[in-house]
Design an enzyme around this catalytic site. Structure first.
Site, mmCIF file in Angstrom:
data_model
loop_
_atom_site.group_PDB
_atom_site.id
_atom_site.type_symbol
_atom_site.label_atom_id
_atom_site.label_comp_id
_atom_site.label_asym_id
_atom_site.label_seq_id
_atom_site.Cartn_x
_atom_site.Cartn_y
_atom_site.Cartn_z
ATOM 1 C CB SER A 240 -0.864 0.119 1.155
ATOM 2 O OG SER A 240 0.077 0.324 2.363
ATOM 3 C CG ASP A 241 1.628 5.958 -1.060
ATOM 4 O OD1 ASP A 241 3.019 6.062 -0.443
ATOM 5 O OD2 ASP A 241 1.333 6.722 -1.972
ATOM 6 C CE1 TYR A 242 5.185 7.399 5.806
ATOM 7 C CE2 TYR A 242 3.085 8.145 6.700
ATOM 8 C CZ TYR A 242 4.590 7.970 6.877
ATOM 9 O OH TYR A 242 5.048 8.374 7.871
#
Ligand code: NOJ
Length: 767
Positions: free
Chosen positions: A294-296
């Site tokens: 996932s992104d942050y």
């Protein structure tokens, strides 16, 4: 996939022997096991002795964050020991990385190494121009070289996984992140995407000098509504597939090891939980076998998107195909419960965990967990003379000459040069925002480089001329690395006007500081800040020729300033050697040849603006500016200030007519399209000859033109060359309304030229 190669290396590191280990370590990985088993046997065996908690731990990617004097005593070290962590990022310094790897290998129950990620997006200690600038060279080989050098450098300091390349197509310069990608075109964007992956991973991911790439942000992040970061994306699947998805696919085809999701939603479903994107397209259609991160905090952000609570969004992301949770700790908190409730199966958990273990295996971490900790090699390679020389050459090849009236550039026969502007003596603003490890004190500024390049016989004077922006707080926020002491606007201007007195030419160094673009730096007004406009007005009024050196992370709307300047050289943010490279171009040591990969609007209101737009039912006549009831504006022309593919040189090129080998083509045939290009100027140079096609009639509306190929040719002054392109049916394909990739018979227009607005054309028919 290419990256899953058999590891040829001998086991270099032997983990603590089971014989001497306490009972808790009885199941620990042994060197013998790694060496003697095939990859599948080894991973099956390891998975078979992992607890559910350990499997979930592999899916967890926290940030180091809590920097402590002793990494081994940090909170994260405790989590690693307990098997709760699969990888770490935001950790810098080979000593800390090695210390934590030791904790993973020697103190966790099974001794599974951790993967260390970082945003190495435009170099490491040697930095290069921002990716948008790099794309303007139209040289995938430059990007491959940048990625190669980045991998060689950062792999000495413990990092084996980079969150690069970003390949989001972007048509709207208001979005701050346009500088991280390759601009607006799917074809060029795909070439660049593949080049990044090749450069980082090469053909042996387990080598000490290669690292795993992570293509991002999947998907469509570049199309966020109104250019505002993190905003929703809404478009048809036909548009997504025809324009936006191609570069991600190119990265997958090139063997990228991992994919990062994006923050935006698509079709009212967050991309991080979007199974059409992550399962149907990425895994099933494209056959991606690596892992998805996932992104942050993107899984956690799904709660704010409004699609569920922690367990619900974790379930949605997991089912959609996100293997690793960056920062949110949502998998850590929820997956066990979801498993107990029967909402996910252990088989699904195993599949995700296996992908993480395979990545580590392919990186060679099981064979030698410390292979990327190599400070001795670092001493030789970090910021080496060869790397800096490459950075200088590549930077000069990314600078786009936008205007050069009266051949003001290159500087010739000048005695006094005045360098003026808030970015004239900047170092920090040259490196770009993902160059977190850049030591800006090691950068050389423009003024000193020009002095060096022009020699003792030329006087180079400097004045700042104005603050960066009028508002003090704004300036403070957007000069993160280099805080300028603000001056009084009137005094700065008066000083500049005094300094330029008697100069043969003014170099006006203006534009954006590095933090004015990038993540979380969208702009609603793409113009120069007011104080820079005032400075430009005043410099123009002196009557001294002005060459603007434009620092920027995005296309700007600078119609008035571009009209005032005699020459404009767009230098983006050029990395470690930006200053020297700018001097190389200004003095003619390098003849510029870069071309824009993103259109420059005249005014912000034209955004999104891109060359491969639709015709509409009421197109504007080419020669018209305003006509009522056609698709145009009452206040500005439709055309950009500088179109896609545009860029000047210190010489001039002339194009002849387009010749086609036939005016008919069959689905299994080819057509040759050729044109004679002449260097009609006085200098040798390189021209990027561009081939565009237009499908005149098809079942889903076609764009007015699409880049299909280009050739970069070197021409001596006066030389002519016939440039030939082969067109086959693959160049004519598109995704139709049921997302089949097809070519439909009918008429096509071939266009060849030096930019997207200036082309010669001919037609053929696909039978
Ligand atoms: C958020 C950004 O969107 C992404 O590009 C980056 O890789 C991660 N943060 C990690 O820093």
């Amino acid at each position: 996939m290419k990256i899953f190669k058999k590891i040829m290396m001998p086991a270099a590191v032997v983990v603590v022997s089971a014989v001497f280990a306490p009972e808790i370590f009885a199941q620990r990985i042994t060197a013998e096991e790694v060496e003697s088993k095939s990859k599948d046997e080894f991973i099956d065996g390891l998975l078979g002795r992992m607890t559910v908690d350990e499997k979930i731990g592999q899916l967890n990617l926290p940030s180091y964050g809590n920097v402590k004097p002793d990494a081994k005593k940090s909170d994260i070290a405790g989590r690693i020991t307990r098997g709760e962590v699969g990888g770490i990022f935001n950790i810098f310094g080979v000593d800390d990385i090695r210390a934590l790897q030791e904790v993973a290998v020697e103190e966790s129950r099974l001794g599974i190494p951790i993967i260390i990620g970082a945003d190495i997006c435009q170099g490491y200690k040697t930095t290069f121009p921002v990716p948008l600038a790099l794309s303007c060279s139209w040289k995938p080989e430059n990007i491959e070289e940048v990625a190669r050098i980045s991998a060689r450098e950062v792999s000495t300091d413990g990092v084996c996984w980079t969150y690069s390349p970003m390949v989001d197509i972007s048509r709207d310069a208001r979005w701050g992140r346009v500088k991280e990608g390759a601009g607006e075109d799917p074809y060029l964007g795909s070439l660049m995407a593949a080049a990044w992956v090749r450069g980082y991973q090469s053909d042996d991911l387990s080598a000490d000098t290669t690292i795993m790439a992570c293509v991002k942000h999947f998907a469509l992040y570049g199309a966020s509504e109104s250019g505002r970061d993190y905003n929703p994306v809404d478009m048809s699947r036909v548009t997504a597939m025809n324009y936006y998805m191609q570069p991600y696919k190119a990265a997958v085809d090139a063997g990228v090891g991992s994919v990062m999701t994006s923050f935006n939603e698509f079709e009212s479903v967050p991309a991080t939980g979007n199974s059409w994107l992550l399962r149907d397209i990425l895994r099933e259609e494209w056959g991606f076998e690596g892992f998805v991160v996932s992104d942050y905090t993107a899984i956690k952000e799904m709660v704010s998107h409004g699609v569920g609570n922690q367990d619900e969004v974790s379930l949605q992301a997991f089912k959609a195909g996100v293997d690793m949770d960056m920062i949110a700790d949502f998998y850590d908190g929820s997956l066990k419960r979801l498993l107990d409730e029967g909402k996910i199966s252990e088989k699904e958990l195993d599949a995700a965990c296996r992908r993480m273990l395979v990545a580590k295996y392919d990186l060679g971490l099981f064979h030698n967990p410390y292979r990327y900790c190599n400070p001795e090699r670092g001493e030789k390679e970090l910021r080496s003379a060869a790397n800096l020389a490459a950075s200088r050459r590549i930077a000069a090849e990314s600078y786009v000459l936008l205007k050069n009236d009266g051949d003001l550039l290159p500087l010739d026969g000048v005695k006094k040069v005045a360098v003026v502007g808030p970015l004239a003596d900047s170092r920090a603003n040259m490196c770009g925002s993902w160059a977190k490890d850049a030591v800006t004190g090691e950068y050389n500024g423009l003024v000193e480089n020009l002095r060096k390049a022009l020699g003792a016989g030329v006087e180079v004077v400097y004045a700042r001329g104005c603050n960066l922006v009028d508002d003090e707080k704004y300036e403070y926020n957007f000069t993160s690395r280099e805080i300028n002491k603000r001056g009084d606007g009137k005094e700065l201007l008066a000083e500049a006007l005094k300094v330029v007195n008697g100069a043969d030419v003014i170099i006006a160094a203006m534009g954006e500081a590095e933090a004015m673009s990038g993540e979380g730096a969208s702009r609603a007004i793409l113009e120069m800040p007011d104080c820079q406009k005032t400075l430009m007005d005043a410099l123009d009024a002196t009557g001294i020729p002005v060459a603007m050196v434009l620092f920027t992370g995005r296309p700007l709307a600078l119609e008035r300033q571009a009209a005032q300047a005699d020459a404009v050289l767009n230098v983006w943010m050029g990395g470690s050697e930006a200053g020297a490279a700018i001097a190389d171009v200004l003095t003619g040591k390098v003849n510029p040849s870069a071309k824009l990969t993103m259109s420059f609007p005249r005014v912000t209101g034209q955004c999104p603006i891109y060359y491969n737009h639709k015709n509409t039912g009421r197109p504007m006549a080419p020669e018209a500016w305003y006509t009522r009831y056609v698709s145009n504006y009452i206040d500005v022309p439709n055309e950009p200030l500088y179109p896609f593919g545009y860029g000047l040189s210190y010489t001039e090129y002339e194009y002849g007519q387009v010749n086609l080998s036939s005016d008919e083509m069959t689905a299994d045939g080819t057509i040759e399209a050729s044109v004679v290009v002449t260097n009609a100027g006085q200098r040798d140079g390189e021209e990027i000859v561009q081939l565009y096609l237009r499908d005149m009639v098809r079942s889903v509306t076609p764009p007015v033109m699409e880049l299909k190929d280009y050739k970069r040719i070197a021409l001596k002054a006066g030389e002519s060359r016939t440039v030939t392109f082969n067109i086959d049916v693959n160049d004519l394909k598109f995704f139709n309304s049921v997302l089949d990739y097809v070519a439909e018979p009918g008429e096509f227009t071939v266009m060849i030229g030096g930019n997207s607005l200036d082309v010669e054309s001919a037609k053929f028919v696909l039978k």
